[in-house]
Structure formats: structure tokens, C-alpha cells
Enzyme design. Structure first.
Site, PDB file in Angstrom:
ATOM      1  N   ARG A 211      45.754  -0.961  33.353  1.00 54.37           N
ATOM      2  CA  ARG A 211      44.913  -0.021  34.104  1.00 54.37           C
ATOM      3  C   ARG A 211      44.477  -0.652  35.424  1.00 54.37           C
ATOM      4  O   ARG A 211      44.453   0.003  36.474  1.00 54.37           O
ATOM      5  CB  ARG A 211      43.691   0.380  33.264  1.00 54.37           C
ATOM      6  CG  ARG A 211      44.004   1.357  32.146  1.00 54.37           C
ATOM      7  CD  ARG A 211      42.739   1.885  31.481  1.00 54.37           C
ATOM      8  NE  ARG A 211      42.084   0.886  30.647  1.00 54.37           N
ATOM      9  CZ  ARG A 211      42.286   0.737  29.337  1.00 54.37           C
ATOM     10  NH1 ARG A 211      43.152   1.512  28.702  1.00 54.37           N
ATOM     11  NH2 ARG A 211      41.636  -0.177  28.648  1.00 54.37           N
ATOM     12  N   PHE A 227      50.572  11.795  28.335  1.00 51.62           N
ATOM     13  CA  PHE A 227      49.948  11.332  27.096  1.00 51.62           C
ATOM     14  C   PHE A 227      48.632  10.628  27.449  1.00 51.62           C
ATOM     15  O   PHE A 227      48.354   9.510  26.993  1.00 51.62           O
ATOM     16  CB  PHE A 227      50.868  10.369  26.332  1.00 51.62           C
ATOM     17  CG  PHE A 227      52.270  10.860  26.140  1.00 51.62           C
ATOM     18  CD1 PHE A 227      52.593  11.681  25.071  1.00 51.62           C
ATOM     19  CD2 PHE A 227      53.282  10.507  27.026  1.00 51.62           C
ATOM     20  CE1 PHE A 227      53.904  12.132  24.886  1.00 51.62           C
ATOM     21  CE2 PHE A 227      54.583  10.942  26.862  1.00 51.62           C
ATOM     22  CZ  PHE A 227      54.896  11.758  25.789  1.00 51.62           C
ATOM     23  N   ASP A 249      47.833  15.966  28.207  1.00 55.70           N
ATOM     24  CA  ASP A 249      47.691  15.609  26.800  1.00 55.70           C
ATOM     25  C   ASP A 249      47.599  16.891  25.983  1.00 55.70           C
ATOM     26  O   ASP A 249      47.149  17.921  26.491  1.00 55.70           O
ATOM     27  CB  ASP A 249      46.453  14.736  26.562  1.00 55.70           C
ATOM     28  CG  ASP A 249      46.549  13.945  25.265  1.00 55.70           C
ATOM     29  OD1 ASP A 249      46.984  12.780  25.324  1.00 55.70           O
ATOM     30  OD2 ASP A 249      46.201  14.486  24.202  1.00 55.70           O
ATOM     31  N   SER A 250      48.012  16.814  24.718  1.00 53.75           N
ATOM     32  CA  SER A 250      47.967  18.006  23.867  1.00 53.75           C
ATOM     33  C   SER A 250      46.665  18.124  23.091  1.00 53.75           C
ATOM     34  O   SER A 250      46.510  19.031  22.272  1.00 53.75           O
ATOM     35  CB  SER A 250      49.144  17.992  22.880  1.00 53.75           C
ATOM     36  OG  SER A 250      49.102  16.831  22.073  1.00 53.75           O
ATOM     37  N   ALA A 279      53.502  17.215  26.052  1.00 55.83           N
ATOM     38  CA  ALA A 279      53.994  16.385  27.152  1.00 55.83           C
ATOM     39  C   ALA A 279      55.477  16.597  27.415  1.00 55.83           C
ATOM     40  O   ALA A 279      55.911  16.630  28.580  1.00 55.83           O
ATOM     41  CB  ALA A 279      53.723  14.913  26.836  1.00 55.83           C
ATOM     42  N   ASP A 299      52.633   6.589  28.599  1.00 55.34           N
ATOM     43  CA  ASP A 299      52.025   5.768  27.548  1.00 55.34           C
ATOM     44  C   ASP A 299      51.912   6.612  26.278  1.00 55.34           C
ATOM     45  O   ASP A 299      50.817   7.022  25.883  1.00 55.34           O
ATOM     46  CB  ASP A 299      50.645   5.279  28.002  1.00 55.34           C
ATOM     47  CG  ASP A 299      50.024   4.301  27.002  1.00 55.34           C
ATOM     48  OD1 ASP A 299      50.778   3.690  26.220  1.00 55.34           O
ATOM     49  OD2 ASP A 299      48.792   4.161  27.000  1.00 55.34           O
ATOM     50  N   CYS A 339      54.288   1.236  22.196  1.00 55.17           N
ATOM     51  CA  CYS A 339      53.411   0.488  21.286  1.00 55.17           C
ATOM     52  C   CYS A 339      54.001   0.459  19.883  1.00 55.17           C
ATOM     53  O   CYS A 339      53.307   0.145  18.925  1.00 55.17           O
ATOM     54  CB  CYS A 339      52.009   1.102  21.263  1.00 55.17           C
ATOM     55  SG  CYS A 339      51.944   2.805  20.694  1.00 55.17           S
TER      56      CYS A 339
END
Length: 402
Positions: A211, A227, A249-250, A279, A299, A339
Site C-alpha cells: 500500500r 477486489f 468489490d462484490s 470483479a 488483489d 495469497c
């Protein structure tokens, strides 16, 4: 008192001798003595050589996890206090620009299956292994003594606990439940953290350095954050002077929190657009509309929670990265992450390379090309043991369109 012991099959001691802390069930030849979830056991080679002391988990495929390589060391309350104090000293040495810090990172701090995150004066713990569950009271007592805090919250609701035969646990171990999200500050940006309902322990501390990197690159740029969850990268980009940030984002609830954080920081609402939509659908639509951005951040959530999901995850990572690359302006930057622990860095880079090839092939722009500018990872509070590559779960790449 004699500890129960496990004896390994021939040649199965090699990972442990290299200080890898896991013992798989398939490596165990026999168990001698009384064992139960979380009990301390001694681990011996097939030739009777002592290797380590660890905690036992009868339901898990990871049957034991090493705690100490010293046969004379006693595993007791004082042991956990020493381990926690050592982990805290490392963070105090390296992390000083935020009050949101990972204090304990499991195996990397010699405490396998234990995660402790600090959000100002709130600690959030995850006890993800039978051994840490067994010593929970000792761990909480040590944290109370060593870390100034007003509460300790448990977020032991990760799926891995099921494989340990443990029930999910969420609640307050010490102090009162927070009446509202906890506020933290990171590199000059104020964030709010829902420690009870948020993802993981409430916030993605592991992305702090990335960030900060985005903020340093964002001046005057248009940014797309896919996301986005509660807008961590979005707020960092706004802090860095981005001219406009589009966030997708959802989860409507996550976006609502993101907007509140934008107001908390005093950012001008006209500089931000928040889209509550899938997305993948947005990436496809933006490409058809010809939308372009100076910076794209990808991400996504964990596409490959285990090796059995890897093939599907590879397709998903390639799809979103191909689309993200096609949305970049010339000289634009792509910050892309995985991730998924089941996907190693080499495979992730291969997927990104394949996505770049397809983006160039299908773009119709014969001048399009990409270069890898920087490999990205987590920060100093997520140290990695060289003997435990599984701890390197967060992989990132910064590409530039040329």
C-alpha cells in the site's frame, strides 16, 4: 514425567533435521505413550535419535509440529512467554510507522498455528492448531503481561481448524467487546478494522508495504483497485495524490466501510468511484468499453486454498491478469498478487507471463509489451523461515506496460 513419543519411518526425519517444523501422518511409524490433542511429545528418528519436541494433533494430516529442538527444554507457560517476548522484540526493532502490526506469525516465530495481530490496543488471535489451542490460556496470559492492550479477541474461525478437529471460536478472551470498529493508522492513512466480522483478523496487515508503494506511485494517476474489500489500496492511492480511484468489490458492506474511511480521512468524494459488482464481470465490461487506467491493482481472494484447487486457480489468475493488463495505459503499472499458499512464486510468475502473452496477442496493439519492475511480498512483521517455504504465502509482481 516421561513424554509420549512418536517414532518416524526410515528417512522421514530429513525435513525435521533441516528444521522444517511439520511431521505428516504418513511419516509416523508408531506412537508410544498416552497422547491427546495438543499434548507435548518427543519426536525420534527410526534409529532412535531425538529430533525435536512438539505438539500432537491426532486428527490432522500434520500430525505434529515442532516447538523446540532442545531435548532439555521444558514446554510450559514460561516457554510460551519467552517465545512471545522474542517475537515482540523483532517487531519493535523493525516496525514503527503504524499501530497495526502482526505480532506473531506462526511457524516463523516458533509458535506453529498461532497468529496474533495488534490493532492499536486490541489484540486479535487465531489458534489454528491443536497445540496452540491446548496452550491458549498460557498464551493469553503472556500477551496480557507483555503487550499493553484493553482487549484480546479470538478469531479462530478459519477453515483449517476443521482439519484439526477443532470447532470455530469467535469472541472476547479478555476485556469487553468493541462497540464499533477499531481505528488504526498506517503511513498517514486512517483505517477502521472490524475485528469480529472482517476478513481474517479484520484487516490485511500483510499488504502494508505494498500500500505504501502504491501511495508513492499514485500522484496524478488514475487507479483501478479490483477486489478492493474495505479499500486499503484505494485509500493509500488517494493519500498518495491519485487523481481518481475506481474500486470494485462484490460486498456492499465492505464498500460501505470503505466509503466511511474515505470520509474519515477527509478525501474528496469526487476522486473516488465505488462499484458493487462481480470483479470478473467488471473487468470484461471495462475492456469492452475501452476504459484505461494508469495503475491497476489485482488483489483477489485465495483462489487455491489447497493443491486440489490449483488448476482452476491458474485459469482464474490468468483471466484477471490478462484483463487487467489490457486496461493499462502505455507506461501503466500492474500490481498483482496471489495469497494462495498452494501456488508458489515460480508458478505465479509463469501464470503472469502467460497472461501477458495473451494480452499482447489479443490486444491488436503490436507495440504492447510488459516488463517486470519489482517482486512484492509482505513486510518485516511477516518474517519467513528459510526452512519453512510454506510461510511465503503472499506473492506479488509489479509490471509496467511498455
Amino acid at each position: 514425567m516421561m513424554l509420549a513419543k512418536i517414532t518416524l519411518k526410515p528417512n522421514k526425519e530429513r525435513p525435521l533435521l533441516r528444521r522444517h517444523p511439520w511431521v505428516y501422518a504418513t511419516a509416523v511409524d508408531r506412537v508410544d505413550g498416552k497422547v491427546y490433542p495438543g499434548c507435548t511429545i518427543s519426536i525420534f528418528s527410526s534409529e532412535g535419535q531425538f529430533i525435536a519436541k512438539g505438539s500432537y494433533s491426532p486428527r490432522s494430516q500434520i500430525r505434529a509440529r515442532a516447538l523446540s529442538w532442545d531435548e532439555s527444554e521444558v514446554i510450559d507457560h514460561a516457554f510460551f512467554k519467552r517465545k512471545i517476548a522474542k517475537a515482540l522484540a523483532l517487531r519493535q526493532q523493525w516496525v514503527n510507522d503504524t499501530n497495526a502490526v502482526r505480532l506473531i506469525f506462526g511457524e516463523s516465530d516458533g509458535l506453529p498455528g498461532l497468529i496474533v495481530d495488534q490493532y492499536d490496543q486490541t489484540l486479535v488471535c487465531q489458534f489454528l492448531f491443536a497445540g496452540m489451542e491446548y496452550w491458549k490460556d498460557a498464551i493469553v496470559a503472556a500477551l496480557k503481561q507483555l503487550v499493553p492492550c484493553v482487549r484480546i479477541v479470538e478469531r479462530s474461525d478459519a477453515a483449517v481448524r476443521v482439519r484439526e478437529g477443532l470447532e470455530p471460536q469467535v469472541g472476547c478472551l479478555e476485556g469487553d467487546m468493541p462497540a464499533e470498529p477499531v481505528q488504526v493508522i498506517e503511513c498517514g492513512v486512517k483505517y477502521t478494522v472490524d475485528v469480529l466480522e472482517g476478513h481474517k483478523t479484520g484487516f490485511y496487515i500483510d499488504q502494508r508495504d505494498n500500500r505504501h508503494l502504491l501511495a508513492s506511485l499514485a500522484q496524478g494517476k488514475t487507479v483501478l483497485n479490483m477486489f478492493c474489500y474495505t479499500g486499503g489500496f484505494s485509500l493509500a492511492a488517494l493519500r498518495g495524490g491519485a487523481s481518481h480511484v475506481t474500486s470494485v468489490d462484490s460486498s456492499g458492506d465492505a464498500l460501505a466501510m470503505a466509503k466511511k474511511q474515505m470520509d474519515l480521512n477527509g478525501f474528496e468524494p469526487s476522486r473516488a468511484e465505488w462499484i458493487d459488482e462481480d470483479a470478473f464481470a467488471v473487468l470484461t465490461r471495462f475492456r469492452k468499453e475501452g476504459r484505461k487506467f494508469d495503475v491497476v491493482v489485482l488483489d483477489p481472494p485465495k483462489f487455491a486454498p489447497s493443491a486440489s484447487h490449483l488448476d482452476k486457480a491458474v485459469r482464474a489468475y490468468k483471466e484477471i491478469n490478462r484483463a487487467g493488463m489490457q486496461l493499462l495505459n502505455p507506461n501503466g503499472l500492474l500490481l498483482t498478487f496471489s495469497c494462495s499458499g498452494a501456488m508458489d512464486a515460480a508458478l505465479f510468475e509463469k501464470v503472469i507471463a502467460n497472461a501477458a502473452t495473451e494480452a499482447m496477442t489479443h490486444s491488436g496493439d503490436k507495440t504492447m509489451d510488459f516488463r517486470l519492475v519489482k517482486r512484492l511480498s509482505s513486510g518485516f512483521d511477516h518474517p519467513l523461515l528459510v526452512s519453512f517455504p510454506e510461510g511465503d504465502y503472499l506473492k506479488g509482481i509489479m509490471l509496467q506496460r511498455i
